[in-house]
Design an enzyme around this catalytic site. Structure first.
Site, short mmCIF file in Angstrom:
data_model
loop_
_atom_site.label_atom_id
_atom_site.label_comp_id
_atom_site.label_asym_id
_atom_site.label_seq_id
_atom_site.Cartn_x
_atom_site.Cartn_y
_atom_site.Cartn_z
N GLY A 133 7.46 -0.34 8.35
CA GLY A 133 6.86 -1.18 9.39
C GLY A 133 7.24 -2.63 9.14
O GLY A 133 7.64 -2.99 8.03
N CYS B 28 4.33 -4.08 0.55
CA CYS B 28 4.61 -5.00 1.66
C CYS B 28 5.95 -5.66 1.40
O CYS B 28 6.21 -6.13 0.29
CB CYS B 28 3.51 -6.05 1.76
O1 GNR Z 1 7.43 -0.52 4.04
C1 GNR Z 1 6.19 -0.57 3.97
N1 GNR Z 1 5.52 0.48 3.41
C2 GNR Z 1 4.16 0.61 3.47
C3 GNR Z 1 3.56 1.56 2.65
C4 GNR Z 1 2.20 1.75 2.67
C5 GNR Z 1 1.42 1.01 3.52
C6 GNR Z 1 1.99 0.05 4.35
C7 GNR Z 1 3.35 -0.14 4.33
S1 GNR Z 1 4.07 -1.31 5.38
C8 GNR Z 1 5.46 -1.76 4.44
C9 GNR Z 1 6.35 -2.72 5.21
C10 GNR Z 1 5.59 -3.99 5.50
O2 GNR Z 1 5.42 -4.86 4.70
N2 GNR Z 1 5.07 -4.11 6.69
O3 GNR Z 1 4.36 -5.19 7.01
NI NI Z 2 3.51 -5.90 5.11
#
Ligand code: GNR
Ligand code: NI
Length: 173
Positions: free
Chosen positions: A46, A94
């Site tokens: 995400g 993140c």
């Molecule tokens: O790549 C991402 N993996 C993830 C794993 C567990 C919970 C949330 C995430 S989001 C993260 C990418 C990101 O920082 N999105 O804002």
């Molecule tokens: Ni994030």
């Protein structure tokens, strides 16, 4: 579809309240394209627009497990309209806090309202990884990071570590 540099902790941009999108124009479509490129390159499941320095309520997501079946989702103005009483714990990471992972407890199921890339409104129910990821991304749009759910001790430690790293990179440059 250029890959954009990621905004990293402790950059204060990550604390901004992102603004709703009024309509999908060429600039928003380009933002979404660049966000997918950046997210897949990372790789991540995400990405919120503020993580590439744009304070708009735009999220890209792909929680598909296998590389050969991509399920790209673009969420414009996502809104969590319901969340379950039932909670679940998942290990989160993140892209703005590279290589740091911790368990976070969040509602297990949510109902999500959002607009797609054609600005058409949808409402879906989500659970599992999708529910966790949506909540993590909507938090970004409101200037909230997953480390905000940890103890003050853990959070302060992480912020200190990434502040040092940023200073080191700064001195290199
Ligand atoms: O790549 C991402 N993996 C993830 C794993 C567990 C919970 C949330 C995430 S989001 C993260 C990418 C990101 O920082 N999105 O804002
Ligand atoms: Ni994030």
């Amino acid at each position: 579809m250029p890959v954009k540099p990621l905004v990293l902790l402790p950059d204060s941009q990550l604390r901004l309240l992102s603004k709703p999108v009024e309509g999908v124009d060429k600039a928003v479509r380009k933002l979404v394209d660049d966000m997918f490129a950046t997210m897949y390159a990372a790789p991540g499941i995400g990405l919120a627009a503020i993580q590439v320095g744009t304070p708009l309520r735009v999220v890209t997501m792909d929680v598909s497990k296998r590389d050969d079946t991509q399920e790209p989702m673009a969420l414009i103005n996502p809104e969590i309209v319901w969340s379950s009483e039932e909670m679940r714990v998942m290990e989160e990471g993140c892209l703005s806090i590279p290589e740091y992972y911790e368990s976070v407890e969040r509602p297990d199921k949510i109902r999500l309202r959002y607009r797609d890339i054609d600005f058409k409104e949808h409402e879906i129910e989500a659970d599992g990884v999708l529910a966790t990821c949506v909540q993590h991304e909507v938090d970004h749009l409101n200037g909230i990071l997953f480390i905000d759910y940890l103890s003050k001790l853990k959070r302060d430690r992480v912020i200190k570590k990434y502040t040092k790293l940023a200073k080191m990179k700064d001195e290199e440059a």
